[in-house]
Design a protein around this motif. Sequence first.
Motif, short mmCIF file in Angstrom:
data_model
loop_
_atom_site.label_atom_id
_atom_site.label_comp_id
_atom_site.label_asym_id
_atom_site.label_seq_id
_atom_site.Cartn_x
_atom_site.Cartn_y
_atom_site.Cartn_z
N ASP A 18 35.82 -52.94 38.77
CA ASP A 18 36.35 -53.02 40.14
C ASP A 18 35.96 -54.31 40.84
N GLY A 20 36.08 -58.45 40.92
CA GLY A 20 36.82 -59.58 40.36
C GLY A 20 36.15 -60.90 40.66
N GLY A 61 31.98 -59.94 52.96
CA GLY A 61 33.18 -59.49 52.26
C GLY A 61 33.38 -60.04 50.87
N THR A 62 32.33 -60.65 50.29
CA THR A 62 32.49 -61.25 48.96
C THR A 62 32.10 -60.29 47.83
N GLY A 63 31.58 -59.11 48.17
CA GLY A 63 31.34 -58.12 47.12
C GLY A 63 29.89 -57.75 46.86
N LYS A 64 28.98 -58.12 47.77
CA LYS A 64 27.56 -57.85 47.53
C LYS A 64 27.30 -56.34 47.44
N THR A 65 27.91 -55.60 48.35
CA THR A 65 27.70 -54.15 48.33
C THR A 65 28.31 -53.51 47.09
N VAL A 66 29.50 -53.93 46.72
CA VAL A 66 30.12 -53.32 45.53
C VAL A 66 29.33 -53.65 44.27
N ASN A 163 23.90 -62.71 54.60
CA ASN A 163 24.84 -63.83 54.76
C ASN A 163 24.09 -65.12 55.08
N HIS A 199 42.99 -54.74 43.20
CA HIS A 199 43.35 -53.95 44.38
C HIS A 199 44.83 -53.55 44.44
N GLY A 223 37.11 -61.18 48.92
CA GLY A 223 37.56 -59.91 48.35
C GLY A 223 38.03 -58.92 49.41
N ALA A 224 37.26 -58.82 50.51
CA ALA A 224 37.62 -57.87 51.56
C ALA A 224 38.99 -58.23 52.16
N GLN A 227 41.72 -57.26 49.63
CA GLN A 227 41.90 -55.81 49.65
C GLN A 227 42.74 -55.42 50.88
#
Length: 275
Positions: A18, A20, A61-66, A163, A199, A223-224, A227
């Motif tokens: 999930d 990218g 929004g670059t994907g740190k949490t995912v 950030n 997405h 990424g955010a 999406q």
Amino acid sequence: LERAQIGALKPKKITYADIGGLDAQLRRIREMIELPLKFPEAFVRLGVEPPKGVLLYGPPGTGKTVIARAVANESDAWFTSISGPEIIGKYYGESEERLRAVFEEAQQNAPAIIFIDEVDAIAPKREEMGGEKQVERRVVAQLLTLMDGLSSRGQVVVIAATNIPNTLDPALRRPGRFDREIAVPIPDRNGRLEILKIHTRGMPLAENVDLERLADITHGFVGADLQALAKESAMMALRRLLPSLDDAAKLKDENFLSMEITMGDFLTALREIEA
Ligand code: ATP
């Protein structure tokens, strides 16, 4: 859509598939976190101390949490997430208590990953704190104590995201604490293409949808944003096919269920988002 397909749209566990455009970052994360959690003996044998703390830094929004969620899931590790501002918002003394409780619960459920989002909120440089920054000062001290108390073979890893890495207290970045850092950058063109593919995976795309071209023209999107673009395009298709909500019953229609999202929907959505 069949009922079964609708069931498949339920939120599912996040995996590496999930994410990218971050192959190099994922490779490092897996070596640093997944492998030691899954195969601790191998690291003992190699004489390598796995990190207790890893800092992910990059724009929102670059994907740190995912990434944190995916590595926990793929490592079969227990996962908990707290945010810096949430901890700071507690009443006097509660912040430290909350942190202690999180660490304790993680240790009981090891292997475990603790994710601290917006760690900068609890850990600005200590010398920059005035008298009114008492809470932050105490919380930083508590976090340092808790991390020092983790054994490196304790199977608990703390992933923190920020950030603004330069505002962090240097004490947090000393050996044995957040001593590994991974930059999570804004995606390049190929990264954007990969993220767009992810997405739009479950969407009925018309033949004319050209994801390559969309990747070309979305410079600066994270990424955010991509999406959001995919979701907004789907809503554009809905509005195109259903101009008035008075006709909502059409949504049950056979014809409606064969609707597709077109390149035009993407371009309209893009214009809206950019505006
Ligand atoms: P923040 O700093 O604001 O917390 P973040 O870096 O933690 O941001 P995420 O919360 O991980 O960002 O990402 C937000 C959303 O954007 C996620 O739901 C995810 O689906 C999507 N997203 C972000 N980056 C990527 C990526 N590289 N690949 C796929 N999806 C992504």
